[in-house]
Design an enzyme around this catalytic site. Sequence first.
Site, PDB file in Angstrom:
ATOM      1  N   TYR A 188       0.804  -1.240   0.000  1.00 42.96           N
ATOM      2  CA  TYR A 188       0.000   0.000   0.000  1.00 42.96           C
ATOM      3  C   TYR A 188       0.834   1.287   0.000  1.00 42.96           C
ATOM      4  O   TYR A 188       2.027   1.232   0.196  1.00 42.96           O
ATOM      5  CB  TYR A 188      -1.107  -0.018   1.042  1.00 42.96           C
ATOM      6  CG  TYR A 188      -0.835  -0.133   2.522  1.00 42.96           C
ATOM      7  CD1 TYR A 188       0.391   0.083   3.098  1.00 42.96           C
ATOM      8  CD2 TYR A 188      -1.904  -0.480   3.374  1.00 42.96           C
ATOM      9  CE1 TYR A 188       0.560  -0.019   4.482  1.00 42.96           C
ATOM     10  CE2 TYR A 188      -1.737  -0.580   4.745  1.00 42.96           C
ATOM     11  CZ  TYR A 188      -0.502  -0.342   5.289  1.00 42.96           C
ATOM     12  OH  TYR A 188      -0.346  -0.437   6.631  1.00 42.96           O
ATOM     13  N   GLU A 189       0.191   2.361  -0.295  1.00 41.10           N
ATOM     14  CA  GLU A 189       0.859   3.669  -0.510  1.00 41.10           C
ATOM     15  C   GLU A 189       1.874   3.601  -1.648  1.00 41.10           C
ATOM     16  O   GLU A 189       2.917   4.243  -1.589  1.00 41.10           O
ATOM     17  CB  GLU A 189       1.547   4.167   0.768  1.00 41.10           C
ATOM     18  CG  GLU A 189       0.692   4.215   2.002  1.00 41.10           C
ATOM     19  CD  GLU A 189      -0.594   4.984   1.812  1.00 41.10           C
ATOM     20  OE1 GLU A 189      -0.680   5.768   0.866  1.00 41.10           O
ATOM     21  OE2 GLU A 189      -1.520   4.773   2.598  1.00 41.10           O
TER      22      GLU A 189
END
Lengths: 591, 591
Positions: A434-435
């Site tokens: 994620y990110e």
Amino acid sequence: MPSYTPPTKDMQFILHDMLKITESGIPGFGELEPDFTKAILEEAGKLSAEVLHPLNVVGDSEGCRLENGVVYTPTGFKAAFEQIKEGGWPGLDMPEEFGGQGMPHVVGAAVGEMFSAANQAFTMYQGLTHGAASAILAHGSDAQKKTYLPKMVSCEWTGTMNLTEPHCGTDLGMMRTKAEPQDDGSYKITGQKIFISSGDHDMADNIVHLVLAKIPGGPEGIKGVSLFIVPKFLVKEDGSLGERNGVSVGKLEEKMGIHGNSTCVMNYDGATGYLLGEEHKGMRAMFTMMNEARLGVGMQGLAQADAAYQNALEYAKDRLQGRDVTGAKNPDGPADPLIVHPDIRRSLMDQKSFVEGARAFVLWGAHLIDKAHRAQDADADGLISLMTPVIKGFLTDEGYDMTVLAQQVYGGHGYIEEWGMSQYTRDARIAMIYEGANGVQALDLVGRKLAQDGGKHVMAFFDMVKAFCKEHGEDAAMAEFVGPLKAASKDLQTAGMYFMQEGMKNPNNALSGSYDFMHLFGHVCLGLMWARMAKASQEALAGGTSDVAFHETKLATARYYMARRLPMTATHLARIQSGAEPVMALEAANF
Amino acid sequence: MPSYTPPTKDMQFILHDMLKITESGIPGFGELEPDFTKAILEEAGKLSAEVLHPLNVVGDSEGCRLENGVVYTPTGFKAAFEQIKEGGWPGLDMPEEFGGQGMPHVVGAAVGEMFSAANQAFTMYQGLTHGAASAILAHGSDAQKKTYLPKMVSCEWTGTMNLTEPHCGTDLGMMRTKAEPQDDGSYKITGQKIFISSGDHDMADNIVHLVLAKIPGGPEGIKGVSLFIVPKFLVKEDGSLGERNGVSVGKLEEKMGIHGNSTCVMNYDGATGYLLGEEHKGMRAMFTMMNEARLGVGMQGLAQADAAYQNALEYAKDRLQGRDVTGAKNPDGPADPLIVHPDIRRSLMDQKSFVEGARAFVLWGAHLIDKAHRAQDADADGLISLMTPVIKGFLTDEGYDMTVLAQQVYGGHGYIEEWGMSQYTRDARIAMIYEGANGVQALDLVGRKLAQDGGKHVMAFFDMVKAFCKEHGEDAAMAEFVGPLKAASKDLQTAGMYFMQEGMKNPNNALSGSYDFMHLFGHVCLGLMWARMAKASQEALAGGTSDVAFHETKLATARYYMARRLPMTATHLARIQSGAEPVMALEAANF
């Protein structure tokens, strides 16, 4: 069940012996004396160990549940969230103007590591709120700040970030969610967003969704994306909550880990949204949040690795199995503890040298942010921009690997859920994704950050390493650290030169090596951190510290990193220098 | 949901182009013509893809359940097990005398890979039965063979292996389970065993537990351990099933993965057991099973990696995201497929070059077993004994890493259970642990196998590599493969020399490098396999093969391995040569 001991002593060492934060010349930092930071860290540590950590396994085994459109968090989460709010922790490093405590980011990062290590899924609720508040702080109108920030800084309201759609994650230019302008200046938001962490839950009065969407008629692709504030409940003029907005939870995802965090499909059905920042400049505003989040995710890699390592260490000390080949260490017992075995040591030292090096790396990065924000230091700002993908990508990859090593120390007990080691691995896995998946971090590093401002920041990094090596090059006691650091840094420079020369001919020569470059860079950074920590410990020992064992241990761990981790740079360089040819040789159909 | 395509073409290439099994001089192998093995592999492949694979996700999501002392397998397992039995697959490479088909082990291994890739948790039920049957075949009395083997070869009865107890796994000398001799020649077995795969289930009429226990009054430690046959239902004189034995399921473990396999705590309460082999020689008998199991587990690492890779590849071809920086490849679509991106290629090529190299390694190992067993080739027997820990340790570590890479290609979709990629990672994780955790494999390799028979087998390995390099050293077309193989092999020899010289001074100098040595060895083996496959493909191309693309792809993948995987040997060597000092520097209390 696992245990967690807050690493406050190690943090104090980094803040004061290595970073020497009181001497950093940042306005107000002179007051950050050891006793002061210690009090904060120990209080946060207590909360982590006693409140958040016991809920970690609960969150994993219960997970969240969706009932009649409402998400319920696991048993105990709500009460713990109240404690976090009461202590003012969510606003620790937020401006006092909006109810925060105005503490430095470097202190917030140390606290954040402990919260994440104790309970990553739980800490994400406040972590995303912090990121969303930062975006509003940077890009919001005065009215928006006044409406949202006090509530978000206190976590009475929480925040989310909405980027991904089913058909696009990395390539956000393809997004379909649309924002139609209304006469009153607001927008109607319609579309579906997926993988929304903390998307809905029962711990806050309101949830402030930051949503990327396209205003019809705007530019094509990523240049036509704008950012909107879409509250779950509309906020009235007087600040009280009004009617429910047109946003709902479509689904709660079943995931490999972080079960305690609610990962939602969010449906926006003509929901009322308010433009945050400028039209079509949504990515810029979102990146304020993303960059903060990326550093936070890098820290999660370290945090999970530390929590897992601590337990592997205890197990290795407790579990009796086999005998030391050089002579029994526990002759009166049925066997020696695992920790006598060299291969267990190899694993523990890999973990320990990563965790402590990574902690220094994260806090050094946080200190750069303080310099950039509070001392208007543009060089620090450029350097942390360069470092962000390295911190995110390298620390989450390595952090994950360390949780796997820690799990392995337990043998079969590491695989069954009862001992809790599987959760560290499963939770740590998301941080690589994620990110911005780590491949995207590598692309950001090589495709964008290296050349940023004419390559100024990467040159500054090399100059910094060079200056350190020069300063301590004549110091015989530092030779064992300076030598390997120099060699590793040379590998990194050689790789950079390769990219410049061969990337000109074919950009794929650079892109094929981007992932290895990110890791090579990470190792050089940890090498630098270990050299700096070694120097700090030598100074402490020379100054007659009362804690000789702590500093001798630092030096031994620094030696381990130099001898056993840094040599990895040679393999990364060899992979990089093989260029695009072996990577791109096949037609897609021939795989 | 993931898909699975049986790699029968690649297997045929290894069996016939690389290993040239019909020419291997093993009695009966002349008949193993390509059409013959193809028919078997395709039939097994069909069963894998159509019957076992669809149940993989079912097994993961449902798991097993324990009700009133009975374990129930997931929906569909029982019917699939019937199909496996009807096809005679469990006895494929078992002696015809006991109902098997007498096929070579190398064919059995290829079939096993497909079964495991399609459904590891399911395949373990028959895999453990195979191992237990092999132990009875090697060490049982004629009466025992007659009683148990026909039923186990057909999988009407399944088998288990019972080693671990709550307080001891690796260090089995500490075991407490006792076996008290009875007047009728049987023993009463009392104790608790944990982590018993396939410990109980509803797919067989009887379960034959092989249990390690100590006969009171015998030698201390590992030398006092004996092996017993303990059937779930006692077997009457006429072969029919009698009363229930005193063995029961204490608990079903919750695990990170392989949910479809029943991992049980087994309680033996004065259960009737029959000595298998000699008193106090239980470890020898168990090692017949363990060695077979270790090779099978190494194969699982490869199998999960291949299954995960296949899906990552499909996703990379299908998912549209971003543009090729050198020019759009799908200009009419909204974006290019992931596979155009160099960093995705890097990941896919890492996976592909591992999977195909590992497959050759496993089948080469299986062929060595055929040579040892069917041609009484003592050198082959020594070589596979040396290779067993490398196959088990290296292939499961790397196989796991490859499932993580495959999962990563999916981005966020890799983390949610819906897409099935998490399961490959979670299932593959166990292979690094069971049948001797990989640290124990490294210890076996460095502490025992290297020096076995005066170091004869490792010298034979080096001679084999040397002979290959010499044979093809003058061949310009082979230079790009022979060169890197030579360099990697030299690193391995240097590491071996280091162990000999420095291990004399302090055994920890060798043991601290054991894990890196296992990986270094694994890379050299895969380098050798790739060089041999490259040669085989060059021969096929020179011979005017109709499948040019297949062989060109092999050559390109071989180049990738040489350029991008083999350089890892340098880092392993550097770690090894740093010796015990950095690893053992700390007192346990100072960690």
